[in-house]
Design a protein around this motif. Structure first.
Motif: not given
Length: 718
Positions: A74, A78, A81, A119, A122, A130, A133, A165-166, A176, A178
């Protein structure tokens, strides 16, 4: 740019999202410090992203994002992001947040404290993108962090980061994102965690214990008022000698200057030796590992401004064969000319200890400035020369500087370079004196630079661009200050060391809470050099510190709340034990004590601002003074109130209590003070040598107190 990245098949990048390439700058769309080296900025492909070029706070520690700490599966996702968090102009924000873009330092905090954990969790469940998830996995995440066997501090903040993140789905490619549905069906974090708060907002910073703070401030003031001048003189002498060293010459224009003309050195040597003989001194020296004393030729070379090779010349033999003893140290001409009450002390100052003494003096000044202004530690560490001025019209000392917390632009985003506080700190003269000493101590534009001299060797993190001491550095300096003081006290048999308060290391962040406690608990308490907390109270609640942007009213309100509840508990216990109360406000006193304890006993506060709201409650307006208790009603108070009548921080001036005020009550505890005062006045009045005017005034005061005592005792027998 809507072209997908070449690294992986992320899917279509949404319109308006810039997708970085390997050579794209990490801080592409961030304001940079003017002293940042643009050629050394981190690129997206780097494993470690250096963020220091975008951090304007001069005291901030070296800051970077280390993606080696992220699981490999990830890691790239990451990085993308985090790059968007740093550079995208339109970001999701948690409910209630005012800003649309988080600061660089906040990105670092989130990365270190929450994102790495998320992370990693996960990745341990086999997640490699991502988009894999699921809502079921997020439910399992909540169960895991609530599991007693797998505790995690700051759980609400961790859930917020998953929501963040969402929330960025619309600016991220499909791989990427959610799940489309909000995490946990949009359920509030407080309900998920079973708590009444969505964040840990209470200030857990422990105040400094009273004995420790008293002695710390006392020694800081002693350094300022007694030691500052000799230390400054020693520092000037040391700096002049250091400039003659090869290291020092690199920082001056004297690098290639001839030190002595032919024939000049020998007379200087004779004069130097004659002076030592007249003063009963010794040659500068040091002890070897086997206990022998040897001449410090380099120090002699600095005094004579010649080369170290003098020891191998005839002039050197003249010095070695002078018959003078060899000392253990290299002494400066500067001494500590201390008053009689301060000795015995360090009468001699050595060349080697000057940097330490200068640092100690700087730390003492920090204690005075930070503690007696109530400013945040970061604001103090970013102060610059000329920050303190005296207003000729009001006679107030004003301190101006940058502030960063709460410095927002019109969009609610942090102004990275900070801004000048429109309302200055109003400080006492001692703070102005400390600033003046700092301005004499070193040439830096900052009051608290990392190094007091550019050529003094002191380890610094070269990745830091700011030249101010960091929070960690000043904490270390405070520890060194306490250690030095206590070692000297032990050496000299003094009885005034700085005690350990048992609450952890001294940190600058502890000063504000401690000051608020002292102002509330000891308004008449004297601290070092006859400074009164009552005087500091007036200054602190004027200007900057009295504004809500400063945060100090919240600190003060919290201490006020705790103090009042403690007093109410004592009052209730006294009433239950049969304590009698007299005076026009006696009934109001009994009613408020009973009602306040019913309403507030066991009350839990989640943050300081709640305390500020609660202390305005009329039930809590009972203020104990000397020989009286004020059951405050601002509309009928006879005294000059401190603050506006509509301000929740308004308090009566218990030093100006009026005998006929309708807010007055007297408890049995107050009457004990009245009896003592009556006895003292009776003794004064009996003195036949007392001046007539004073005798008449004291007789009048004695009659008033005796009448109050009779009224109280008669009421108690009814």
């Amino acid at each position: 740019m809507t072209t997908p990245a070449s690294d992986l098949d992320w899917g279509e990048v949404p319109a308006g999202t810039f997708w970085p390439q390997p050579d794209t700058l990490v801080l592409l769309k961030r304001d940079l410090r003017p002293d940042a080296d643009r050629t050394k900025l981190s690129c997206f492909a780097d494993t470690v992203w250096d963020l220091n070029a975008a951090i304007f706070e001069d005291h901030y520690r070296a800051t970077s994002l280390n993606f080696d700490l992220i699981p490999a599966a990830l890691r790239l996702a990451t990085k993308h992001y985090c790059w968007q968090l740093l550079n995208h102009g339109r970001l999701w924000a948690p409910p209630g947040a005012k800003r649309t873009r988080i600061s660089v330092t906040t990105v670092h905090v989130l990365f270190v404290n929450e994102l790495q954990f998320i992370i990693d969790w996960f990745a341990q469940r086999g997640i490699t993108a991502f988009c894999q998830v699921t809502n079921e996995l997020l439910d399992a995440f909540v169960d895991a962090i609530l599991d007693e066997e797998d505790p995690l501090t700051g759980t609400s903040r961790t859930l917020t980061e998953i929501r963040r993140l969402w929330g960025h789905r619309e600016i991220l490619p499909p791989a990427m994102r959610l799940p489309q549905a909000p995490p946990w069906a949009g359920e509030d974090t407080a309900e998920i965690l079973g708590t009444g708060s969505t964040a840990r907002r209470e200030n857990r910073t422990p105040r400094i214990a009273e004995p420790t703070m008293q002695m710390l401030l006392s020694w800081a003031v002693r350094f300022l008022e007694v030691f500052a001048d000799p230390i400054l003189a020693a520092r000037d002498e040391h700096a002049e000698l250091y400039r003659r060293t090869p290291e020092g010459r690199r920082f001056t224009a004297t690098q290639n200057r001839n030190r002595n003309r032919p024939g000049d050195l020998l007379p200087k040597v004779h004069a130097y030796l004659d002076n030592l003989r007249q003063q009963g001194g010794s040659l500068p020296g040091s002890q070897t590992s086997d206990g022998r004393r040897v001449i410090r030729w380099r120090y002699i070379a600095l005094i004579l401004d010649c080369a170290d090779s003098i020891k191998d010349t005839g002039t050197g033999r003249l010095i070695a064969e002078s018959g003078l003893p060899i000392g253990d140290q290299a002494l400066l001409n500067t001494k500590f000319p201390l008053p009689s009450g301060e000795g015995p002390w360090h009468q001699d100052i050595t060349y080697d200890e000057v940097p330490e003494l200068a640092r100690l003096l700087s730390t003492a000044c920090f204690v005075i400035v930070a503690y007696l202004s109530g400013a945040r530690a970061g604001e103090v560490l970013n102060l610059r020369r000329g920050c303190v001025t005296r207003d000729a019209d009001t006679g107030l000392w004003l301190m101006r500087g940058l502030y960063f917390k709460g410095a927002l632009d019109r969009y609610g985003n942090k102004i990275p370079e900070g801004t000048v506080r429109p309302d200055p700190w109003v400080v006492i003269e001692l703070v102005a004196s400390a600033v003046a000493v700092l301005e004499r101590l070193h040439p830096s534009p900052l009051l608290f630079p990392t190094r007091l001299e550019p050529f003094h060797k002191r380890w610094v993190n070269e990745r830091r661009l700011g030249d101010a001491r960091s929070d960690a550095s000043i904490a270390g300096d405070l520890g060194d200050f306490v250690q030095w003081v206590n070692e000297q006290c032990a050496r000299l048999g003094r009885t005034d060391p700085i005690p350990d308060d048992g609450r952890g290391p001294l940190k600058a962040s502890r000063f504000r809470r401690t000051l608020a406690w002292f102002i509330r608990r000891r308004p008449r308490g004297l601290i070092a050099a006859s400074i009164q907390y009552g005087h500091a109270h007036v200054r602190m609640l004027e200007g900057y510190a009295g504004t809500y942007e400063s945060g100090f009213p919240d600190e003060y309100a919290f201490q006020d709340w705790l103090y009042r509840l403690e007093c109410f508990a004592e009052d209730e216990a006294a009433l239950a034990a049969g304590e009698h109360v007299s005076g026009p406000a006696a009934d109001a006193y009994r009613t408020r004590v009973a009602a306040a304890n019913r309403e507030f006993a066991g009350r839990v506060l989640k943050n300081e601002r709640q305390a500020l709201d609660l202390i305005g409650n009329p039930l809590l307006q009972i203020h104990h003074g000397e020989g009286m208790t004020c059951v405050l009603n601002p509309a009928t108070a006879a005294c000059q109130l401190r603050g506006d009548a509509n301000d929740p921080l308004v308090t009566p001036d218990t030093d100006d209590c009026r005998p006929k005020c309708p807010n007055l009550a007297r408890t049995d505890r107050d009457i004990e003070y009245v009896r003592k005062k009556i006895a003292d006045l009776a003794e004064i009045i009996a003195d036949p040598l007392a001046p007539p005017i004073r005798h008449q005034r004291d007789c009048h005061e004695l009659d008033r107190l005796q009448a109050a005592l009779r009224d109280h005792e008669e009421g108690a027998t009814c």
